[in-house]
Design a protein around this motif. Sequence first.
Motif, PDB file in Angstrom:
ATOM      1  N   CYS A  30       0.917  -1.138  -0.131  1.00 39.57           N
ATOM      2  CA  CYS A  30      -0.122  -0.003  -0.002  1.00 39.57           C
ATOM      3  C   CYS A  30       0.782   1.307  -0.190  1.00 39.57           C
ATOM      4  CB  CYS A  30      -1.016  -0.051   1.224  1.00 39.57           C
ATOM      5  SG  CYS A  30      -2.210  -1.351   1.277  1.00 39.57           S
ATOM      6  N   LYS A  33      -0.194   6.248  -2.914  1.00 39.90           N
ATOM      7  CA  LYS A  33      -1.382   7.028  -2.483  1.00 39.90           C
ATOM      8  C   LYS A  33      -2.566   6.936  -3.551  1.00 39.90           C
ATOM      9  CE  LYS A  33       1.233  10.270   0.393  1.00 39.90           C
ATOM     10  NZ  LYS A  33       1.220  11.919   0.781  1.00 39.90           N
ATOM     11  N   SER A  34      -3.653   7.264  -2.903  1.00 36.34           N
ATOM     12  CA  SER A  34      -5.055   7.064  -3.961  1.00 36.34           C
ATOM     13  C   SER A  34      -5.480   8.361  -4.352  1.00 36.34           C
ATOM     14  CB  SER A  34      -5.998   6.334  -2.938  1.00 36.34           C
ATOM     15  OG  SER A  34      -5.545   4.901  -2.466  1.00 36.34           O
ATOM     16  N   GLY A  35      -5.108   9.427  -3.745  1.00 37.64           N
ATOM     17  CA  GLY A  35      -5.795  10.618  -4.330  1.00 37.64           C
ATOM     18  C   GLY A  35      -5.065  11.531  -5.261  1.00 37.64           C
ATOM     19  N   GLU A  56     -13.025   7.944  -6.279  1.00 34.67           N
ATOM     20  CA  GLU A  56     -14.069   6.677  -6.177  1.00 34.67           C
ATOM     21  C   GLU A  56     -13.362   5.488  -7.109  1.00 34.67           C
ATOM     22  OE1 GLU A  56     -18.408   4.722  -6.982  1.00 34.67           O
ATOM     23  OE2 GLU A  56     -17.771   6.809  -7.957  1.00 34.67           O
ATOM     24  N   VAL A 179      -6.505  -0.761  -2.510  1.00 35.47           N
ATOM     25  CA  VAL A 179      -7.881  -0.999  -2.755  1.00 35.47           C
ATOM     26  C   VAL A 179      -8.126  -2.503  -2.647  1.00 35.47           C
ATOM     27  CG1 VAL A 179      -9.714  -0.522  -4.416  1.00 35.47           C
ATOM     28  CG2 VAL A 179      -8.195   0.982  -4.092  1.00 35.47           C
ATOM     29  N   TYR A 186     -11.730   8.139  -1.562  1.00 33.41           N
ATOM     30  CA  TYR A 186     -10.788   8.773  -0.682  1.00 33.41           C
ATOM     31  C   TYR A 186     -10.705  10.439  -0.722  1.00 33.41           C
ATOM     32  CZ  TYR A 186      -8.322   4.278  -0.478  1.00 33.41           C
ATOM     33  OH  TYR A 186      -8.140   2.609  -0.333  1.00 33.41           O
ATOM     34  N   ASN A 188      -8.781  13.454  -0.511  1.00 35.31           N
ATOM     35  CA  ASN A 188      -7.507  14.069  -0.453  1.00 35.31           C
ATOM     36  C   ASN A 188      -6.479  12.915   0.381  1.00 35.31           C
ATOM     37  OD1 ASN A 188      -8.271  16.502  -1.403  1.00 35.31           O
ATOM     38  ND2 ASN A 188      -7.797  17.445   0.509  1.00 35.31           N
ATOM     39  N   ASP A 189      -6.590  11.689  -0.397  1.00 38.43           N
ATOM     40  CA  ASP A 189      -5.758  10.556   0.158  1.00 38.43           C
ATOM     41  C   ASP A 189      -6.260   9.888   1.474  1.00 38.43           C
ATOM     42  OD1 ASP A 189      -3.992  10.345  -1.903  1.00 38.43           O
ATOM     43  OD2 ASP A 189      -2.381  11.542  -0.936  1.00 38.43           O
ATOM     44  N   GLN A 190      -7.278  10.416   2.001  1.00 36.93           N
ATOM     45  CA  GLN A 190      -7.851   9.711   3.201  1.00 36.93           C
ATOM     46  C   GLN A 190      -8.899   8.824   2.929  1.00 36.93           C
ATOM     47  OE1 GLN A 190      -5.843   9.952   6.222  1.00 36.93           O
ATOM     48  NE2 GLN A 190      -4.710  10.978   4.829  1.00 36.93           N
ATOM     49  N   LYS A 191      -9.055   7.566   3.148  1.00 41.42           N
ATOM     50  CA  LYS A 191      -9.982   6.971   2.905  1.00 41.42           C
ATOM     51  C   LYS A 191     -11.015   6.983   3.882  1.00 41.42           C
ATOM     52  CE  LYS A 191     -11.404   1.763   2.301  1.00 41.42           C
ATOM     53  NZ  LYS A 191     -10.857   0.402   2.289  1.00 41.42           N
ATOM     54  N   SER A 195     -19.651   6.093   3.194  1.00 43.07           N
ATOM     55  CA  SER A 195     -19.801   6.515   1.952  1.00 43.07           C
ATOM     56  C   SER A 195     -21.308   7.153   1.646  1.00 43.07           C
ATOM     57  CB  SER A 195     -19.786   5.599   0.521  1.00 43.07           C
ATOM     58  OG  SER A 195     -20.556   4.274   1.065  1.00 43.07           O
TER      59      SER A 195
END
Length: 210
Positions: A30, A33-35, A56, A179, A186, A188-191, A195
């Motif tokens: 992991c 980052k996701s954002g 998303e 994921v 997410y 700003n990168d925070q999960k 939802s």
Amino acid sequence: MAPTFKFAAMSRRAAITAAALMATAAIAGCSQKSGGAAEGDMALGAAAGAKVTVVEYASVTCSHCAAWNKEVWPEFKAKYVDNNKVRFVFREFPTPPQDIAAAGFMLARCAGDDKYFDVVHAIMESQQEWMNGVPPRQSLNRIAQGAGLSQAQIETCLNDKEGVAALEKRIRAGIDAGVTGTPAFYVNDQKVVDSSLAGLSAAVDAALAK
């Protein structure tokens, strides 16, 4: 009734890749980052570099994604996206049946950037048809043709090696980001685990207020 397309080997290849990667998702690294921006992102709302980016990860074959798209997305879109308060990024993460999801995402991209979200939303809505016995491939064919793709273009799209390779790369990026299921959000990168509109609004409003 228009004939359904012959299911392409290339879309099956993407499905196999998705299934293999999903099987190892629980132990995937992991580190990413996701954002942040990623190759192949499809986005609405504010421009790149916006103060708040909502990402998303979803699949057109995911029932929970379809439910969120129907029940939450319209209000979320009106509250944050249409007025450019946030940048909304959609990332493809095929879930079972992966062959249908892979084909759906490929067709959405072949329909063009201006029709991408319309096609994705239409495929999610068509899940109800599948529950009533309509073959998913028939639904995809109808939606693709409705978006302006001819039968020949559909076949070409599903046999596009570069398109499949790009989808595989996006799947790997999602796994690398940690994921493990859909939908995943997410801010700003925070999960964000909650939802619902209230849950996402709390996270977005807090980010906007910083």
